[in-house]
Design an enzyme around this catalytic site. Sequence first.
Site, PDB file in Angstrom:
ATOM      1  CG  ASP A   1     -52.417   7.474  -4.831  1.00 36.11           C
ATOM      2  OD1 ASP A   1     -51.544   8.305  -4.542  1.00 36.11           O
ATOM      3  OD2 ASP A   1     -52.265   6.607  -5.709  1.00 36.11           O
TER       4      ASP A   1
ATOM      5  CD  GLU B   1     -49.205  10.157   2.300  1.00 32.74           C
ATOM      6  OE1 GLU B   1     -48.435   9.920   3.239  1.00 32.74           O
ATOM      7  OE2 GLU B   1     -48.880   9.966   1.102  1.00 32.74           O
TER       8      GLU B   1
ATOM      9  N   GLY C   1     -60.873  11.593  -4.631  1.00 35.10           N
ATOM     10  CA  GLY C   1     -62.191  11.819  -5.196  1.00 35.10           C
ATOM     11  C   GLY C   1     -62.293  12.994  -6.146  1.00 35.10           C
TER      12      GLY C   1
ATOM     13  CE1 TYR D   1     -49.132   3.048 -12.591  1.00 31.06           C
ATOM     14  CE2 TYR D   1     -47.680   4.169 -11.041  1.00 31.06           C
ATOM     15  CZ  TYR D   1     -47.926   3.120 -11.911  1.00 31.06           C
ATOM     16  OH  TYR D   1     -46.984   2.146 -12.106  1.00 31.06           O
TER      17      TYR D   1
ATOM     18  CG  HIS E   1     -45.617  -2.315 -12.064  1.00 28.41           C
ATOM     19  ND1 HIS E   1     -45.979  -1.067 -12.535  1.00 28.41           N
ATOM     20  CD2 HIS E   1     -45.303  -3.027 -13.179  1.00 28.41           C
ATOM     21  CE1 HIS E   1     -45.888  -1.026 -13.838  1.00 28.41           C
ATOM     22  NE2 HIS E   1     -45.464  -2.210 -14.253  1.00 28.41           N
TER      23      HIS E   1
END
Length: 600
Positions: free
Chosen positions: A260, A263, A267, A344, A554
């Site tokens: 995240d 790739e 920000g 997410y 998870h």
Amino acid sequence: MYVGLEEPDKSEVLADEAGDGPTPDRRARVMMLDMASGAATDAIVSLTDATVLGVENVDAEVGQLPILDAEFEIVAEFLAGEPQWNDALRKRGVDPTKTVAVPLSAGTYDNPNEAGRRIIRSFAFVQDHEKDLPWAHPVDGLCAYVDIINREIVDLVDYRIFDVPAESGNFDTPEVAGPPLEGLKPIEITQPEGPSFTVDGEHIEWTNWSLDISYDQREGLILRKLTYQGRDVMYRASINEMVVPYGDPSPNRYWQNYFDTGEYVFGPYANELTLGCDCLGEIYYFDATLADEQGSPRTISNAVCMHEEDYGTLWKHTDIFTGMSEVRRQRRLVISFFTTVGNYDYGFYWYLYLDGTIELEAKLTGIAFTAAYPEEGSDYQSLVAPGLGLPYHQHLFSTRLDMAVDGVRNAVEEVEAARVPMGEGNPWGNAFTVAKTRIGSEADGARGANAATGRTWHILNTEKTGRMGHHPAYALHAEQTPTLLADPASSIAGRAAFTTKQLWVTRYDAKERYAAGDFVNQSAMGGGLPAYQSADRSLDGEDIVVWHTFGLTHFPRTEDWPIMPTDYAGFTLKPYNFSDASPVMNVPPTTAKHCHGHGS
């Protein structure tokens, strides 16, 4: 793709501040993609002299630039008019005009026709109306591999037809969420005399703490030059990388491993925190100004939130001899931001405590990624709604801690509990002690946690000692959670090697900023930390950087759908022999008017 500060070497900055050197040149790093040809460039610009200092072409065999939002839009538009894609949707009884494409990073695999190409892979989801959350309706068994530069499908994975899950996931509607919960009374947090911190631009003072903050397009919030009681603790701290590896080996989703930061560059996706209650109390907001995809400035209002909060008992004692009874309240300074990457939402909360403790807490919420659940069941998904599965996955973060404990001459000791065998010197078998192992060089600088021995890592100053002869240190306490669960021979294990150990220690180098390397998109294996450590530099009494991997695994539950209650991951840095005595003896008691209740 990126405009950010090309940071000068730490030694140059410290020399300038000490009056022993010139002010470093202020420079920017600029990464650009030619959308027509796919050519990628990495440039350094002097802002002091307004000159271009160098331009390098990015080698696609090493990796590619992160993905632009504009590319996601192009993929969606391209697939909407692609007959092969639309035919596959109709074969499933799906109206292509009621679907949305979800383009995603491709990873690195030996797939035919992909070498040297800029690839994006895309799923489809049904959206019944413009307010419908499409995540509830995956069109599974189908995936398009798209060459984004040449606008062509290089492969269409169409291996199985699933029924599209029909049940709504619109948790913002009464039909799904149910009637509002009753009985909750308001909680108001007030500071009648204002907050205890002061802010001067990017500089913050709070009790015994002093620090600067900044915001980067790739790393988000950065903490700089942290001192406690006027003494150096850390030069720079940030989340430099994170990856979400999925565990479902299905032919259309085996490649799901999303970086995240490297790739997607998370920000710019920071939330503007003006609405809702992301923070509570007497709040100070910081804006973040970044470059958009045309290089123009774009301001994210209220991107960073800062406030104080009570944190229970700091210390307490009631003495049986003197009758003394004293208690003090702990509080912490909270500096945070929230960013949304696709489905997410991630919050990153840095906590500074009165006693010198530093803590980072990642908060994970949003919508878990969905799939159609196979009729025969699955070893790799959780069934959470009729026909709807949530694949097993991990969230693994890397924080780069550029330490400076009482100065830049530091080392790391691995510290753990050790049993002492019964025998001479321990005749009753009750003894145990502490074992310490100094990490001498980068060859030994990749370490794993061990819950059985309570393993911690002490970052200590090798040149200074306190009143009792101890070297001042900060101890890193890791959470005991799994590292990467993918096979060591897998592509993701090679590209995200930082996820295979909880601790990595390197010698400081201003150019080594990212745990998985500079160019993560479609990257080759072995970049980042393994490459940095290959020099086998000394780490004992040197200027060092500690990289800590943390996260969670998870296995989703029904309670995680359709909106996931916040889950947490993080770590703690605690002062260890940093002060000569308890640093919080002088914290004043809380006044009685703030400790009353009903019936008092």
